[in-house]
Structure formats: structure tokens, C-alpha cells
Write a protein that holds these residues in place. Structure first.
Motif, PDB file in Angstrom:
ATOM      1  N   CYS A  56       0.819  -1.224   0.000  1.00 25.81           N
ATOM      2  CA  CYS A  56       0.000   0.000   0.000  1.00 25.81           C
ATOM      3  C   CYS A  56       0.848   1.269   0.000  1.00 25.81           C
ATOM      4  O   CYS A  56       0.427   2.298  -0.532  1.00 25.81           O
ATOM      5  CB  CYS A  56      -0.979  -0.011   1.167  1.00 25.81           C
ATOM      6  N   ASN A  57       2.060   1.230   0.570  1.00 22.25           N
ATOM      7  CA  ASN A  57       2.902   2.427   0.608  1.00 22.25           C
ATOM      8  C   ASN A  57       3.461   2.786  -0.766  1.00 22.25           C
ATOM      9  O   ASN A  57       4.027   3.873  -0.947  1.00 22.25           O
ATOM     10  CB  ASN A  57       4.062   2.234   1.587  1.00 22.25           C
ATOM     11  N   LEU A  58       3.305   1.896  -1.746  1.00 21.97           N
ATOM     12  CA  LEU A  58       3.821   2.147  -3.092  1.00 21.97           C
ATOM     13  C   LEU A  58       2.849   2.972  -3.938  1.00 21.97           C
ATOM     14  O   LEU A  58       3.203   3.418  -5.028  1.00 21.97           O
ATOM     15  CB  LEU A  58       4.122   0.823  -3.793  1.00 21.97           C
ATOM     16  N   ASN A  59       1.629   3.141  -3.433  1.00 17.84           N
ATOM     17  CA  ASN A  59       0.622   4.005  -4.084  1.00 17.84           C
ATOM     18  C   ASN A  59       0.392   3.624  -5.543  1.00 17.84           C
ATOM     19  O   ASN A  59       0.229   4.483  -6.415  1.00 17.84           O
ATOM     20  CB  ASN A  59       1.037   5.477  -3.993  1.00 17.84           C
ATOM     21  N   ALA A  60       0.390   2.333  -5.807  1.00 15.50           N
ATOM     22  CA  ALA A  60       0.196   1.847  -7.175  1.00 15.50           C
ATOM     23  C   ALA A  60      -1.231   1.333  -7.349  1.00 15.50           C
ATOM     24  O   ALA A  60      -1.871   0.873  -6.389  1.00 15.50           O
ATOM     25  CB  ALA A  60       1.193   0.734  -7.476  1.00 15.50           C
ATOM     26  N   ALA A  61      -1.727   1.402  -8.574  1.00 17.49           N
ATOM     27  CA  ALA A  61      -3.039   0.845  -8.878  1.00 17.49           C
ATOM     28  C   ALA A  61      -3.008  -0.668  -8.682  1.00 17.49           C
ATOM     29  O   ALA A  61      -2.014  -1.329  -8.995  1.00 17.49           O
ATOM     30  CB  ALA A  61      -3.433   1.184 -10.313  1.00 17.49           C
ATOM     31  N   VAL A  62      -4.107  -1.212  -8.152  1.00 18.18           N
ATOM     32  CA  VAL A  62      -4.214  -2.645  -7.902  1.00 18.18           C
ATOM     33  C   VAL A  62      -5.421  -3.187  -8.659  1.00 18.18           C
ATOM     34  O   VAL A  62      -6.535  -2.673  -8.517  1.00 18.18           O
ATOM     35  CB  VAL A  62      -4.350  -2.946  -6.397  1.00 18.18           C
ATOM     36  N   TYR A  63      -5.172  -4.210  -9.449  1.00 15.86           N
ATOM     37  CA  TYR A  63      -6.227  -4.877 -10.210  1.00 15.86           C
ATOM     38  C   TYR A  63      -6.325  -6.316  -9.725  1.00 15.86           C
ATOM     39  O   TYR A  63      -5.313  -7.020  -9.649  1.00 15.86           O
ATOM     40  CB  TYR A  63      -5.903  -4.867 -11.705  1.00 15.86           C
ATOM     41  N   ILE A  64      -7.533  -6.749  -9.396  1.00 16.39           N
ATOM     42  CA  ILE A  64      -7.731  -8.091  -8.861  1.00 16.39           C
ATOM     43  C   ILE A  64      -8.671  -8.865  -9.769  1.00 16.39           C
ATOM     44  O   ILE A  64      -9.781  -8.418 -10.062  1.00 16.39           O
ATOM     45  CB  ILE A  64      -8.279  -8.037  -7.426  1.00 16.39           C
ATOM     46  N   LEU A  65      -8.195 -10.025 -10.228  1.00 11.91           N
ATOM     47  CA  LEU A  65      -9.044 -10.938 -10.994  1.00 11.91           C
ATOM     48  C   LEU A  65      -9.448 -12.070 -10.064  1.00 11.91           C
ATOM     49  O   LEU A  65      -8.608 -12.868  -9.645  1.00 11.91           O
ATOM     50  CB  LEU A  65      -8.300 -11.479 -12.214  1.00 11.91           C
ATOM     51  N   ASP A  66     -10.721 -12.127  -9.756  1.00 15.24           N
ATOM     52  CA  ASP A  66     -11.238 -13.105  -8.797  1.00 15.24           C
ATOM     53  C   ASP A  66     -11.998 -14.200  -9.539  1.00 15.24           C
ATOM     54  O   ASP A  66     -12.668 -13.945 -10.538  1.00 15.24           O
ATOM     55  CB  ASP A  66     -12.163 -12.414  -7.793  1.00 15.24           C
ATOM     56  N   SER A  67     -11.891 -15.415  -9.033  1.00 17.27           N
ATOM     57  CA  SER A  67     -12.553 -16.547  -9.694  1.00 17.27           C
ATOM     58  C   SER A  67     -13.680 -17.119  -8.846  1.00 17.27           C
ATOM     59  O   SER A  67     -13.803 -18.325  -8.678  1.00 17.27           O
ATOM     60  CB  SER A  67     -11.531 -17.637 -10.028  1.00 17.27           C
ATOM     61  N   GLY A  68     -14.513 -16.206  -8.298  1.00 17.15           N
ATOM     62  CA  GLY A  68     -15.718 -16.650  -7.618  1.00 17.15           C
ATOM     63  C   GLY A  68     -15.591 -16.829  -6.128  1.00 17.15           C
ATOM     64  O   GLY A  68     -16.144 -17.785  -5.554  1.00 17.15           O
ATOM     65  N   SER A  69     -14.909 -15.917  -5.457  1.00 18.40           N
ATOM     66  CA  SER A  69     -14.752 -16.015  -4.008  1.00 18.40           C
ATOM     67  C   SER A  69     -16.097 -15.916  -3.304  1.00 18.40           C
ATOM     68  O   SER A  69     -16.970 -15.122  -3.686  1.00 18.40           O
ATOM     69  CB  SER A  69     -13.825 -14.909  -3.494  1.00 18.40           C
ATOM     70  N   THR A  70     -16.256 -16.701  -2.237  1.00 19.20           N
ATOM     71  CA  THR A  70     -17.489 -16.664  -1.443  1.00 19.20           C
ATOM     72  C   THR A  70     -17.228 -16.173  -0.020  1.00 19.20           C
ATOM     73  O   THR A  70     -18.148 -16.121   0.791  1.00 19.20           O
ATOM     74  CB  THR A  70     -18.130 -18.066  -1.385  1.00 19.20           C
ATOM     75  N   ASP A  71     -15.976 -15.824   0.288  1.00 20.47           N
ATOM     76  CA  ASP A  71     -15.640 -15.300   1.613  1.00 20.47           C
ATOM     77  C   ASP A  71     -15.569 -13.775   1.532  1.00 20.47           C
ATOM     78  O   ASP A  71     -16.271 -13.149   0.734  1.00 20.47           O
ATOM     79  CB  ASP A  71     -14.344 -15.927   2.131  1.00 20.47           C
ATOM     80  N   GLN A  72     -14.732 -13.143   2.304  1.00 19.69           N
ATOM     81  CA  GLN A  72     -14.642 -11.682   2.365  1.00 19.69           C
ATOM     82  C   GLN A  72     -13.595 -11.097   1.413  1.00 19.69           C
ATOM     83  O   GLN A  72     -13.224  -9.930   1.543  1.00 19.69           O
ATOM     84  CB  GLN A  72     -14.321 -11.249   3.800  1.00 19.69           C
ATOM     85  N   THR A  73     -13.134 -11.883   0.441  1.00 22.19           N
ATOM     86  CA  THR A  73     -12.100 -11.413  -0.474  1.00 22.19           C
ATOM     87  C   THR A  73     -12.508 -10.134  -1.197  1.00 22.19           C
ATOM     88  O   THR A  73     -11.741  -9.160  -1.247  1.00 22.19           O
ATOM     89  CB  THR A  73     -11.763 -12.507  -1.505  1.00 22.19           C
ATOM     90  N   ILE A  74     -13.708 -10.101  -1.763  1.00 13.33           N
ATOM     91  CA  ILE A  74     -14.148  -8.933  -2.542  1.00 13.33           C
ATOM     92  C   ILE A  74     -14.307  -7.700  -1.662  1.00 13.33           C
ATOM     93  O   ILE A  74     -13.782  -6.620  -2.004  1.00 13.33           O
ATOM     94  CB  ILE A  74     -15.441  -9.241  -3.308  1.00 13.33           C
ATOM     95  N   PRO A  75     -14.984  -7.776  -0.512  1.00 12.76           N
ATOM     96  CA  PRO A  75     -15.054  -6.591   0.358  1.00 12.76           C
ATOM     97  C   PRO A  75     -13.681  -6.086   0.796  1.00 12.76           C
ATOM     98  O   PRO A  75     -13.472  -4.871   0.879  1.00 12.76           O
ATOM     99  CB  PRO A  75     -15.874  -7.090   1.558  1.00 12.76           C
ATOM    100  N   ILE A  76     -12.754  -6.992   1.067  1.00 12.68           N
ATOM    101  CA  ILE A  76     -11.405  -6.569   1.458  1.00 12.68           C
ATOM    102  C   ILE A  76     -10.745  -5.821   0.308  1.00 12.68           C
ATOM    103  O   ILE A  76     -10.136  -4.756   0.501  1.00 12.68           O
ATOM    104  CB  ILE A  76     -10.554  -7.791   1.871  1.00 12.68           C
TER     105      ILE A  76
END
Length: 291
Positions: free
Chosen positions: A31-51
Motif C-alpha cells: 500500500c505504501n507504493l501508491n500503485a493501482a491494484v487490479y484483482i481478478l477473482d474466480s468466484g470467491s465466497t468469503d470476504q475477499t471482494i469486500p477486502i
């Protein structure tokens, strides 16, 4: 790099599936690198997306078939605005030294480079697997966004390919520790699935349905050397090669020094997993001949 400045040099792409145990750890390490983050998710059912949303990541979802296909989809469909991309697995974090290398990174200093290899430290059940050929272990993780592809001729292992010049960062490393694998049942189930992919891939190679894109070279870059070793592996007799590989890792590459966790890792990953692949190759081949 100031806190309010958006990183103009590189972005991160991360693959996820039910990674609530890992994702905060990774995102906090970058997070200290201030870079854009792109996440490709394959159907998480836990808290991955909210995080991921809490950290401001851009998210897409795509059904999982294998890792090379996931990375191909990510590289093709995310609108990357920076010249460089760093591709990470959710169970990895940056070491302090690697974080500093990226803090200091400027595109203009690497004008003749298209890819950068990071070193990796792999942990199993809380133990750094230092021996058995597992350290140092270099992976192409940072590359120019318009110069890299995901090697779709791989069925399980993923690797990025760039045609231009690459270099290795000797200092710093990615720290990889899959905490879910502390449960041995998870590890076995995961590698049972992987063995299906690997057995199918090897049969397809024997039928010339797959071919190496990367030129196998023992004295080449780390991926070319691994391609050379894989080519050698495919030529070795089934059922003999797992025993030879385990012996090479555990005795000749001193895996015995990795202790109890090291024995489990080298035996399970270097022998048991490879033996299961060979058994499935034999079964699949017989089924194909009968049909």
C-alpha cells in the motif's frame, strides 16, 4: 514517493479465490507504493471482494480453468495505465528490501529492460524451505505491460514471457506462504486437482497438441532453464522419475537440512505429487487407447 502521488511507473495484478486470510497481508505490504491494484477473482465466497474494495482495488471476475488462462484474461482485459505490471499471487508479500527497490523504481532507469525477475522465499507450515533447489528461485514477476504474455501452453504452472531483455533482482524477495496449506487435507486436495491438469498437459505434449513457446536453454534465463529441465523430465520413464527427483532434492540439494517441515514438503511435492501425476498419465493413456 509522496502519499498523495499516484504511482506512474507500475500497477499490480493479483489473482484471488477465497483469499480473505491472505489478501490483507499482501495489500498492506504494497500500500505504501501508491500503485493501482487490479484483482481478478474466480468466484470467491468469503470476504475477499469486500477486502479488495476496502483497499481501492479494481475488480473483475472470471471463472477459473487454470492459472495461465487467468493471467491471460487479466492481461487482456484490465485497462492498465502504467508502463509496467507486477503480477502477484495472493499468498505472497513483499520483503522490506523488495519494497524499497520498488519505492526507488523509475521507468527511465530501465529503458532497455522488458522484464525483471524477483527472488522468492517459500514457506511451508511456517518453515522457510531454504534447500532442495527452492532458494534462490527466480520468477519473472515484473514486466512491461505491452511486452508480456501468459504462456497458454502451460496447463498448470504459469509463467510470463517477454521477448526483450530481462534482468534479475538479487536483493529483496517475494515471501510466499499459503496459510491454508497448514491444513494437510487442503494441500492434498489442491495437488490432487493439480495432478489432473499436469497429467493431461503431459499427454497432450506427447500427442504434439502442446509445444514449448519458450526456448529451452540450460544456460539461459531462469525460465529457459526450467523449460530445459521440464523437457528432460518428459523424456524420463514414468514412476522412476519421482524417486530420482526426490533423491536429488532431499539428498543432493540438501533438503534434509529443512527439518520436519522440509521433509514433508520435499516428499509430498517432490515425490508423492509427481507419482500421482505418473499414475494418472498411465490411467488416462489406457482409457484413451481403449476408446
Amino acid at each position: 514517493m509522496g502519499k498523495n502521488m499516484i504511482n506512474q511507473h507500475y500497477s499490480f495484478i493479483i489473482l484471488t479465490h477465497d483469499e480473505e486470510i491472505h489478501l490483507p497481508r499482501l495489500l498492506n505490504s504494497i500500500c505504501n507504493l501508491n500503485a493501482a491494484v487490479y484483482i481478478l477473482d474466480s468466484g470467491s465466497t468469503d470476504q475477499t471482494i469486500p477486502i479488495a474494495q476496502q483497499f481501492g482495488a479494481q475488480i473483475r471476475q472470471f471463472p477459473f480453468s487454470n492459472h495461465p488462462q487467468q493471467w491471460h484474461h487479466a492481461l487482456e482485459h484490465f485497462d492498465i495505465r502504467t508502463p509496467w505490471v507486477i503480477g502477484l499471487d495472493a499468498d505472497q508479500i513483499l520483503s522490506t528490501e523488495l519494497n524499497q527497490l520498488l519505492l526507488d523504481f523509475k521507468d527511465k532507469n530501465y529503458s532497455n529492460i522488458d522484464g525483471i525477475y524477483f527472488n522468492r522465499k517459500n514457506y511451508f507450515k511456517g518453515k522457510w524451505i531454504r534447500h532442495g533447489g527452492y532458494f534462490p528461485f527466480y520468477q519473472l514477476k515484473m514486466f512491461r505491460a505491452d511486452k508480456a504474455i501468459s504462456d497458454l501452453n502451460e496447463g498448470m504452472d504459469h509463467r510470463f514471457i517477454v521477448n526483450g531483455k530481462t534482468l534479475i533482482w538479487e536483493k529483496g524477495c517475494l515471501i510466499e506462504e499459503n496459510l491454508k496449506e497448514n491444513n494437510i487435507s487442503f494441500w492434498i486436495n489442491k495437488h490432487n486437482t493439480y495432478s489432473n491438469l499436469l497429467a493431461k498437459e503431459e499427454i497432450e505434449r506427447k500427442l504434439f497438441l502442446r509445444k514449448q513457446i519458450l526456448k529451452p536453454l540450460f544456460w539461459g534465463n531462469p525460465d529457459q532453464k526450467r523449460a530445459w529441465l521440464k523437457k528432460l523430465w518428459w523424456q524420463m520413464p514414468l514412476f522412476v522419475r519421482p524417486a530420482l527427483y526426490f533423491s536429488w532434492r532431499y539428498i543432493f540439494r540438501l533438503g534434509i537440512l529443512d527439518g520436519y517441515q522440509g521433509f514433508l514438503f520435499h516428499f509430498l511435492q517432490g515425490f508423492w505429487f509427481r507419482l500421482i501425476v505418473d499414475v494418472k498419465i498411465r490411467e488416462m493413456t489406457k482409457n484413451h487407447e481403449q476408446n
